[in-house]
Motif scaffolding. Structure first.
Motif, PDB file in Angstrom:
ATOM      1  N   SER A  82       0.892  -1.137   0.130  1.00  0.00           N
ATOM      2  CA  SER A  82      -0.052   0.093   0.034  1.00  0.00           C
ATOM      3  C   SER A  82       0.883   1.274   0.057  1.00  0.00           C
ATOM      4  CB  SER A  82      -0.898  -0.092   1.151  1.00  0.00           C
ATOM      5  OG  SER A  82      -1.963  -1.197   1.203  1.00  0.00           O
ATOM      6  N   LEU A 114      -7.191   2.117  -7.756  1.00  0.00           N
ATOM      7  CA  LEU A 114      -8.196   1.365  -7.656  1.00  0.00           C
ATOM      8  C   LEU A 114      -7.260  -0.046  -6.882  1.00  0.00           C
ATOM      9  CD1 LEU A 114     -10.280   0.972 -10.740  1.00  0.00           C
ATOM     10  CD2 LEU A 114     -10.587   2.152  -8.365  1.00  0.00           C
ATOM     11  N   ALA A 115      -6.001  -0.397  -7.175  1.00  0.00           N
ATOM     12  CA  ALA A 115      -5.181  -1.439  -6.582  1.00  0.00           C
ATOM     13  C   ALA A 115      -4.884  -0.877  -5.303  1.00  0.00           C
ATOM     14  CB  ALA A 115      -3.838  -1.467  -7.617  1.00  0.00           C
ATOM     15  N   GLY A 118      -7.869  -1.904  -3.392  1.00  0.00           N
ATOM     16  CA  GLY A 118      -8.170  -3.210  -3.075  1.00  0.00           C
ATOM     17  C   GLY A 118      -7.227  -3.731  -2.091  1.00  0.00           C
ATOM     18  N   VAL A 121      -8.491  -2.786   1.332  1.00  0.00           N
ATOM     19  CA  VAL A 121      -9.693  -3.865   1.728  1.00  0.00           C
ATOM     20  C   VAL A 121      -9.255  -4.901   1.964  1.00  0.00           C
ATOM     21  CG1 VAL A 121     -11.585  -5.058   0.586  1.00  0.00           C
ATOM     22  CG2 VAL A 121     -11.333  -2.474  -0.075  1.00  0.00           C
ATOM     23  N   LEU A 122      -8.090  -5.501   1.535  1.00  0.00           N
ATOM     24  CA  LEU A 122      -7.586  -6.793   1.932  1.00  0.00           C
ATOM     25  C   LEU A 122      -7.136  -6.791   3.308  1.00  0.00           C
ATOM     26  CD1 LEU A 122      -6.527  -9.406   1.741  1.00  0.00           C
ATOM     27  CD2 LEU A 122      -4.332  -8.488   0.423  1.00  0.00           C
ATOM     28  N   ALA A 151     -14.346  -9.683  -9.295  1.00  0.00           N
ATOM     29  CA  ALA A 151     -13.745  -8.426  -9.017  1.00  0.00           C
ATOM     30  C   ALA A 151     -12.639  -7.818  -9.908  1.00  0.00           C
ATOM     31  CB  ALA A 151     -13.001  -8.816  -7.637  1.00  0.00           C
ATOM     32  N   TYR A 155     -12.790  -4.281 -12.064  1.00  0.00           N
ATOM     33  CA  TYR A 155     -11.518  -3.600 -12.288  1.00  0.00           C
ATOM     34  C   TYR A 155     -11.365  -3.088 -13.612  1.00  0.00           C
ATOM     35  CZ  TYR A 155      -6.638  -2.364 -11.549  1.00  0.00           C
ATOM     36  OH  TYR A 155      -5.463  -1.829 -11.596  1.00  0.00           O
ATOM     37  N   SER A 263     -16.557   3.157  -7.815  1.00  0.00           N
ATOM     38  CA  SER A 263     -15.598   2.844  -6.754  1.00  0.00           C
ATOM     39  C   SER A 263     -16.384   2.221  -5.503  1.00  0.00           C
ATOM     40  CB  SER A 263     -15.106   4.194  -6.205  1.00  0.00           C
ATOM     41  OG  SER A 263     -14.504   4.932  -7.269  1.00  0.00           O
ATOM     42  N   TRP A 266     -16.463  -1.482  -6.820  1.00  0.00           N
ATOM     43  CA  TRP A 266     -15.232  -2.008  -6.620  1.00  0.00           C
ATOM     44  C   TRP A 266     -14.886  -2.768  -5.172  1.00  0.00           C
ATOM     45  CZ3 TRP A 266     -11.327  -4.923  -8.107  1.00  0.00           C
ATOM     46  CH2 TRP A 266     -10.198  -4.603  -7.513  1.00  0.00           C
ATOM     47  N   ILE A 267     -15.075  -1.687  -4.237  1.00  0.00           N
ATOM     48  CA  ILE A 267     -14.900  -2.119  -2.715  1.00  0.00           C
ATOM     49  C   ILE A 267     -15.686  -3.062  -2.434  1.00  0.00           C
ATOM     50  CG2 ILE A 267     -15.104  -1.159  -0.543  1.00  0.00           C
ATOM     51  CD1 ILE A 267     -14.466   1.742  -1.629  1.00  0.00           C
ATOM     52  N   ALA A 270     -14.899  -6.411  -4.292  1.00  0.00           N
ATOM     53  CA  ALA A 270     -13.496  -6.955  -3.677  1.00  0.00           C
ATOM     54  C   ALA A 270     -13.510  -7.455  -2.285  1.00  0.00           C
ATOM     55  CB  ALA A 270     -12.550  -5.619  -3.660  1.00  0.00           C
TER      56      ALA A 270
END
Length: 289
Positions: A82, A114-115, A118, A121-122, A151, A155, A263, A266-267, A270
């Motif tokens: 991150s 976006l990565a 993600g 979120v992980l 997911a 993306y 967005s 995506w959240i 994911a």
């Protein structure tokens, strides 16, 4: 939430044409504060949120993980990644402005954002639900893999939408669902615009099929079912907003809402995929027969 807000704000900058509101970087017209002009204030607000709010939060999060939980690889690796993505995103943002918004760099800028979202979120999923697992401890289940593919599809869909904006193809088709009366319109810009719609159709059908397995699976944990339902609802609303935006001739507030919902989808997707890969979800008992 901070990174989500930053991505949405960046999308607003893009759809309002404010990307060059400050033509230099990191300052704005060579000064610490932007001039009292709409596009400059909007662009500089995006930079301020990134550098003064989101950046310190991510660095503090990574430092905390490395200090308190350094033996847990499922936390330390995403935390470090991150920070790397944060630095790359900042450099790409500056390069994008200095190169006067080349379309491919704008799309790459969004891809990295976006990565980053993600990986955060992980981190959140692992912090609350524990590390991910390949599923060897439970019965065979195709849903986690399908959710992961969903997911990835979302993306790609969001990036295709970013390319529509970056290429200037937003208003190339003024009707929906077809482009005028054409299924496959002629010309580069209409083809780009319709290409995004076809990607949305293919990805949407796949997502709906995959996530109905998460909704109907009575044996699944409640959070998986709720996340699946949330993703389906958000995606459906997103399609409706996309159509209304075209019918209403692209008002800025609807374009911004379209970006925000993208967005959010995506959240949600994911999180659905990642939670489905946690041990508690993979070892849930089968329903009694």
């Amino acid at each position: 939430m901070a990174v989500f807000g930053l991505v949405v704000l960046g999308g607003v900058v893009r759809v309002t044409g404010s990307g060059l509101g400050c033509p230099d970087w990191p300052l704005c017209y060579g000064k610490l504060l932007p001039p009292l002009e709409y596009t400059a204030i909007l662009e500089y607000s995006h930079r301020f949120v990134a550098s003064a709010i989101v950046g310190p939060i991510i660095v503090a999060l990574a430092a905390t993980v490395l200090w308190k939980r350094r033996d847990e690889r499922w936390l330390t690796v995403p935390a470090v990644v991150s920070v790397v993505l944060l630095i790359l995103q900042a450099l790409l943002g500056g390069y994008t402005v200095l190169q006067e918004l080349p379309g491919e760099i704008v799309a790459l800028h969004l891809a990295v954002a976006l990565a980053l979202l993600g990986f955060l979120v992980l981190l959140m999923v692992v912090a609350y639900k524990g590390p991910l697992t390949a599923g060897k401890d439970g019965p065979p289940d195709k849903f986690p893999k399908l959710a992961l593919y969903s997911a990835l599809g979302i993306y790609v869909l969001i990036l295709s939408g970013a390319y529509v904006t970056a290429s200037g193809a937003t208003a190339a088709c003024l009707t929906w669902p077809l482009c005028g009366s054409e299924v496959f319109p002629k010309g580069f810009l209409p083809a780009v615009h319709m290409g995004h719609r076809y990607v949305a159709l293919i990805v949407g059908l796949f997502v709906m099929y995959a996530l109905h397995l998460g909704i109907r699976g009575r044996h699944r944990p409640q959070e998986v079912r709720l996340l699946s339902m949330t993703t389906v609802a958000l995606f459906t609303i997103q399609v409706i907003i996309g159509a209304v935006t075209i019918w209403a001739r692209f008002p800025m507030y609807l374009m911004a809402l379209h970006v925000a919902l993208g967005s959010a989808v995506w959240i949600s997707v994911a999180a659905t995929a990642l939670v489905a890969y946690t041990r508690s979800a993979r070892t849930a008992p089968e329903p009694s027969r």
